[in-house]
Design a protein around this motif. Structure first.
Motif, PDB file in Angstrom:
ATOM      1  N   GLU A 445      -0.225 -13.135   3.909  1.00 39.42           N
ATOM      2  CA  GLU A 445       0.746 -13.214   2.800  1.00 39.42           C
ATOM      3  C   GLU A 445       1.447 -11.885   2.541  1.00 39.42           C
ATOM      4  O   GLU A 445       2.577 -11.857   2.068  1.00 39.42           O
ATOM      5  CB  GLU A 445       0.024 -13.669   1.529  1.00 39.42           C
ATOM      6  N   PHE A 446       0.752 -10.786   2.829  1.00 38.56           N
ATOM      7  CA  PHE A 446       1.309  -9.441   2.594  1.00 38.56           C
ATOM      8  C   PHE A 446       1.149  -8.612   3.878  1.00 38.56           C
ATOM      9  O   PHE A 446       0.205  -7.830   4.008  1.00 38.56           O
ATOM     10  CB  PHE A 446       0.597  -8.756   1.421  1.00 38.56           C
ATOM     11  N   PRO A 447       2.060  -8.814   4.841  1.00 41.24           N
ATOM     12  CA  PRO A 447       1.888  -8.173   6.156  1.00 41.24           C
ATOM     13  C   PRO A 447       2.004  -6.655   6.135  1.00 41.24           C
ATOM     14  O   PRO A 447       1.523  -5.995   7.058  1.00 41.24           O
ATOM     15  CB  PRO A 447       3.003  -8.798   6.999  1.00 41.24           C
ATOM     16  N   ASN A 448       2.631  -6.072   5.106  1.00 38.76           N
ATOM     17  CA  ASN A 448       2.747  -4.609   5.019  1.00 38.76           C
ATOM     18  C   ASN A 448       1.463  -4.049   4.404  1.00 38.76           C
ATOM     19  O   ASN A 448       1.427  -3.613   3.260  1.00 38.76           O
ATOM     20  CB  ASN A 448       3.965  -4.214   4.181  1.00 38.76           C
ATOM     21  N   PHE A 449       0.403  -4.062   5.191  1.00 43.34           N
ATOM     22  CA  PHE A 449      -0.959  -3.843   4.713  1.00 43.34           C
ATOM     23  C   PHE A 449      -1.574  -2.677   5.500  1.00 43.34           C
ATOM     24  O   PHE A 449      -1.752  -2.770   6.716  1.00 43.34           O
ATOM     25  CB  PHE A 449      -1.757  -5.135   4.951  1.00 43.34           C
ATOM     26  N   TYR A 450      -1.859  -1.566   4.810  1.00 42.23           N
ATOM     27  CA  TYR A 450      -2.253  -0.350   5.511  1.00 42.23           C
ATOM     28  C   TYR A 450      -3.483   0.297   4.865  1.00 42.23           C
ATOM     29  O   TYR A 450      -3.710   0.158   3.670  1.00 42.23           O
ATOM     30  CB  TYR A 450      -1.121   0.680   5.485  1.00 42.23           C
ATOM     31  N   ASN A 451      -4.226   1.044   5.659  1.00 40.58           N
ATOM     32  CA  ASN A 451      -5.227   1.961   5.127  1.00 40.58           C
ATOM     33  C   ASN A 451      -4.992   3.331   5.749  1.00 40.58           C
ATOM     34  O   ASN A 451      -4.011   3.537   6.466  1.00 40.58           O
ATOM     35  CB  ASN A 451      -6.649   1.447   5.374  1.00 40.58           C
ATOM     36  N   LYS A 452      -5.869   4.276   5.478  1.00 34.66           N
ATOM     37  CA  LYS A 452      -5.624   5.644   5.947  1.00 34.66           C
ATOM     38  C   LYS A 452      -5.602   5.742   7.466  1.00 34.66           C
ATOM     39  O   LYS A 452      -4.857   6.551   8.027  1.00 34.66           O
ATOM     40  CB  LYS A 452      -6.653   6.611   5.360  1.00 34.66           C
ATOM     41  N   GLU A 453      -6.400   4.903   8.145  1.00 37.29           N
ATOM     42  CA  GLU A 453      -6.392   4.928   9.604  1.00 37.29           C
ATOM     43  C   GLU A 453      -5.054   4.458  10.169  1.00 37.29           C
ATOM     44  O   GLU A 453      -4.630   4.905  11.240  1.00 37.29           O
ATOM     45  CB  GLU A 453      -7.523   4.049  10.159  1.00 37.29           C
ATOM     46  N   ASP A 454      -4.366   3.554   9.457  1.00 39.60           N
ATOM     47  CA  ASP A 454      -3.055   3.087   9.909  1.00 39.60           C
ATOM     48  C   ASP A 454      -1.971   4.130   9.687  1.00 39.60           C
ATOM     49  O   ASP A 454      -1.016   4.215  10.469  1.00 39.60           O
ATOM     50  CB  ASP A 454      -2.659   1.801   9.159  1.00 39.60           C
ATOM     51  N   LEU A 455      -2.096   4.912   8.620  1.00 37.27           N
ATOM     52  CA  LEU A 455      -1.023   5.832   8.226  1.00 37.27           C
ATOM     53  C   LEU A 455      -1.154   7.211   8.846  1.00 37.27           C
ATOM     54  O   LEU A 455      -0.152   7.886   9.078  1.00 37.27           O
ATOM     55  CB  LEU A 455      -1.003   5.977   6.700  1.00 37.27           C
ATOM     56  N   ALA A 456      -2.387   7.644   9.088  1.00 35.04           N
ATOM     57  CA  ALA A 456      -2.605   9.018   9.555  1.00 35.04           C
ATOM     58  C   ALA A 456      -2.663   9.076  11.078  1.00 35.04           C
ATOM     59  O   ALA A 456      -3.043   8.105  11.742  1.00 35.04           O
ATOM     60  CB  ALA A 456      -3.900   9.568   8.967  1.00 35.04           C
ATOM     61  N   LEU A 457      -2.263  10.218  11.620  1.00 34.47           N
ATOM     62  CA  LEU A 457      -2.438  10.477  13.039  1.00 34.47           C
ATOM     63  C   LEU A 457      -3.918  10.728  13.310  1.00 34.47           C
ATOM     64  O   LEU A 457      -4.661  11.174  12.430  1.00 34.47           O
ATOM     65  CB  LEU A 457      -1.625  11.700  13.457  1.00 34.47           C
ATOM     66  N   ALA A 458      -4.345  10.441  14.535  1.00 33.92           N
ATOM     67  CA  ALA A 458      -5.757  10.653  14.885  1.00 33.92           C
ATOM     68  C   ALA A 458      -6.149  12.112  14.685  1.00 33.92           C
ATOM     69  O   ALA A 458      -7.253  12.408  14.216  1.00 33.92           O
ATOM     70  CB  ALA A 458      -5.993  10.228  16.332  1.00 33.92           C
ATOM     71  N   SER A 459      -5.225  13.011  14.986  1.00 32.24           N
ATOM     72  CA  SER A 459      -5.524  14.442  14.836  1.00 32.24           C
ATOM     73  C   SER A 459      -5.644  14.849  13.374  1.00 32.24           C
ATOM     74  O   SER A 459      -6.319  15.829  13.051  1.00 32.24           O
ATOM     75  CB  SER A 459      -4.433  15.276  15.514  1.00 32.24           C
ATOM     76  N   GLU A 460      -4.979  14.109  12.474  1.00 34.99           N
ATOM     77  CA  GLU A 460      -5.050  14.427  11.045  1.00 34.99           C
ATOM     78  C   GLU A 460      -6.396  14.020  10.451  1.00 34.99           C
ATOM     79  O   GLU A 460      -6.922  14.701   9.562  1.00 34.99           O
ATOM     80  CB  GLU A 460      -3.908  13.730  10.300  1.00 34.99           C
TER      81      GLU A 460
END
Length: 576
Positions: A445-460
């Motif tokens: 229902e809400f496809p724009n669904f993120y957590n920190k792993e989705d938003l941050a680079l692996a190096s961050e």
């Protein structure tokens, strides 16, 4: 116009409104459709002449009608009348590509510069419609989204003019000189649990040090056995900022001075819950004066929630001003916040769907019989983990509002409250039981669904791996900064953010009214529109509006900062 292809012929059709077809008489249409039955040369010649004249008239009529409709479209909005398509001859490939985000239909011949210009214009319009407010949340005077529901969902509650006011009494200020110059009595505390539990214990440690007139040694973090996190105070919080903000309240040292290093501290492990300042003094002050060092453990909920006004203000000062996260955490938290906000407002959810949460609450996840059986078996094997009322069945707990909401229930609640389908959602919390599949009702229902792993680079994120307190602090920053926040269940993080958002100007905070709404979730015969109306009514006073701590006994001032830590013009007038 469709792209030409030499290998195949494609026909292009133009849709004509039914109003135009109806305007032609049936006899005229019939005369065009009827086939000639005579075959004489004279008749053929006559028919050829007639067909030529008729087709000429029809072509002139068609040209006139389309020209007339074109003029009308320039002057009036004919969209309800004509299903208008910018590119009526688009190819099948362009059809499969669908719509781009700005609503322009993709086509093999759409000019890229025009498409990019439309995107830029759309982005600029959305940015210009926003303006920063004092608490750092972007807000529009007209609300966000298209239509009334999206605007209503992002609307902030009326803060009734309440603002922070930490005006300590003259008596408190008089005793400050003696407290901050203290060099003989030292309080050491060991804080445990997750980051938000540690935060609560640090707040009370400062208050207890003030009550005892002792210097506070920077709190020691007990190694978290569950997560193996060995972080220290200065890894999570800005130590120098902590000391500076509280310089007029408590003397804070990084370690015991050399004069006290060999002192064996008086250790107390069994402080009762909700003790008063007088109990603290009578129990610890004599021992502290004699030995010079007092060590306390397990401060969670040991100090009373109802303290004198100055000590309540001190609690707020610690929670909302002194406990600032360490610079690396703040930097990454702010980066993720900006990435969430890059396309407008966002909602933050704190989802409590981890395996240990279902076990401890005595509830079932409802994912499948297999998962329910897994939780029941774990609870039987380790009954000490059950923190909910053991004499209640799962069904009774659920109806009493004691269970976390699952993803399906969160989704239905958000839809009923008017959250748009394109809402950008940041979710915080541990790995849910069942993995990503458990979140699918929300994601669909809400496809724009993120957590920190989705938003941050692996190096961050790499420097913070296997450090649960770091990860929780990043979640805290992004959630506290959101335009709307909602927890799926109570808990330390939800309570801390509720108080923080209230102190920052009563930013919208949805408290699910689980006890009253769940019977309607179970009523499958209830029409969706009626369900939505009921849910909105149940939550009209649960959206983060100002609420007095004193309206209920035992409320934490860091969750309900009014009236001790916030005031408005009317409360100012009463105190003068």
């Amino acid at each position: 116009m469709a792209k030409k292809n030499s290998n195949s012929k494609k026909q292009c059709y133009i849709s004509v409104p039914s109003q135009i077809i109806n305007s032609l008489s049936s006899s005229s249409l019939q005369s065009l459709l009827d086939s000639p039955k005579k075959s004489s040369k004279h008749y053929d010649k006559y028919l050829s002449l007639f067909t030529y004249r008729a087709s000429k008239k029809l072509w002139l009529l068609a040209i006139f009608l389309f020209g007339f409709l074109g003029m009308l479209k320039l002057t009036f909005n004919l969209d309800p009348l004509i299903a208008y398509v910018s590119y009526p001859c688009f190819t099948s490939q362009s059809q499969s590509q669908g719509l781009v985000s700005n609503g322009v239909l993709k086509s093999g011949v759409i000019d890229r510069e025009r498409e990019n210009a439309l995107k830029d214009e759309s982005m600029n319009d959305s940015i210009q419609s926003l303006r920063p407010i004092s608490n750092g949340v972007l807000k529009s005077d007209e609300g966000f989204g298209d239509g009334n529901e999206p605007q209503e969902f992002w609307k902030q509650p009326d803060g009734l003019g309440y603002k922070p006011c930490l005006d300590f009494s003259q008596e408190y200020k008089k005793t400050t000189t003696g407290v901050i110059s203290e060099r003989t009595k030292y309080l050491m505390v060991v804080v445990s649990g997750g980051m938000n539990q540690q935060r609560n214990q640090i707040v009370d440690a400062v208050v207890i040090a003030r009550i005892l007139g002792a210097a506070l040694v920077v709190p020691i973090f007990q190694v978290n056995v569950i997560w193996g996190d060995e972080s220290e105070f200065s890894d999570i919080f800005d130590l120098e900022h902590f000391k500076n903000v509280l310089a007029d309240d408590v003397h804070i040292v990084s370690s015991l001075p050399s004069t006290h290093l060999m002192t064996r501290p008086v250790e107390e492990k069994s402080t009762p819950h909700h003790v008063s300042p007088s109990w603290i003094r009578s129990r610890y002050l004599r021992k502290l004066r004699r030995e010079g060092v007092l060590l306390l453990r397990g401060l969670d909920s040991r100090l009373s929630k109802d303290l004198p006004s100055d000590l309540q203000k001190l609690r707020c000062k610690v929670a909302f001003h002194a406990l600032r996260f360490a610079p690396p955490i703040v930097e990454l938290g702010n980066k993720l916040t900006e990435r969430m906000r890059s396309k407008g407002p966002y909602l933050a959810l704190h989802l409590r769907m981890e395996k240990d949460v279902w076990v401890r609450t005595g509830c079932l996840p409802g994912l499948s019989p297999e998962y329910d059986e897994m939780i029941n078996n774990e609870r039987i094997r380790r009954p000490e983990l059950l923190t909910a009322r053991s004499n209640m069945s799962y069904h009774d707990r659920k109806l009493a509002g004691l269970c976390p909401l699952n993803a399906y229930e969160v989704m239905r609640l958000l839809k009923a409250l008017g959250a748009p389908g394109d809402t950008r959602i940041y979710w915080a919390g541990g790995q849910p039981l069942g993995g990503k599949e458990a979140l699918q009702p929300l994601i669909r229902e809400f496809p724009n669904f993120y957590n920190k792993e989705d938003l941050a680079l692996a190096s961050e994120l790499e420097p913070f791996t296997k450090k649960a307190s770091f990860m929780a602090a990043i979640d805290y920053i992004v959630c506290e900064s959101s335009d709307v926040f909602m927890p799926s269940h109570g808990g330390n993080m939800g309570h801390a953010i509720q108080g923080h958002r209230a102190y920052a100007g009563h930013k919208k905070y949805i408290t699910p009214n689980k006890r009253h709404m769940l019977p309607f979730f179970l009523d499958s015969s209830l029409p969706e529109a009626e369900f939505n109306k009921i849910i909105k009514v149940l939550h009209q006073d649960s959206l983060g509006q100002p609420e007095l701590r004193t309206s209920k006994v035992g409320r934490d001032v860091t969750k309900y900062p009014i009236p001790e830590c916030m005031c408005n013009s009317s409360s100012d007038a009463r105190t003068k």
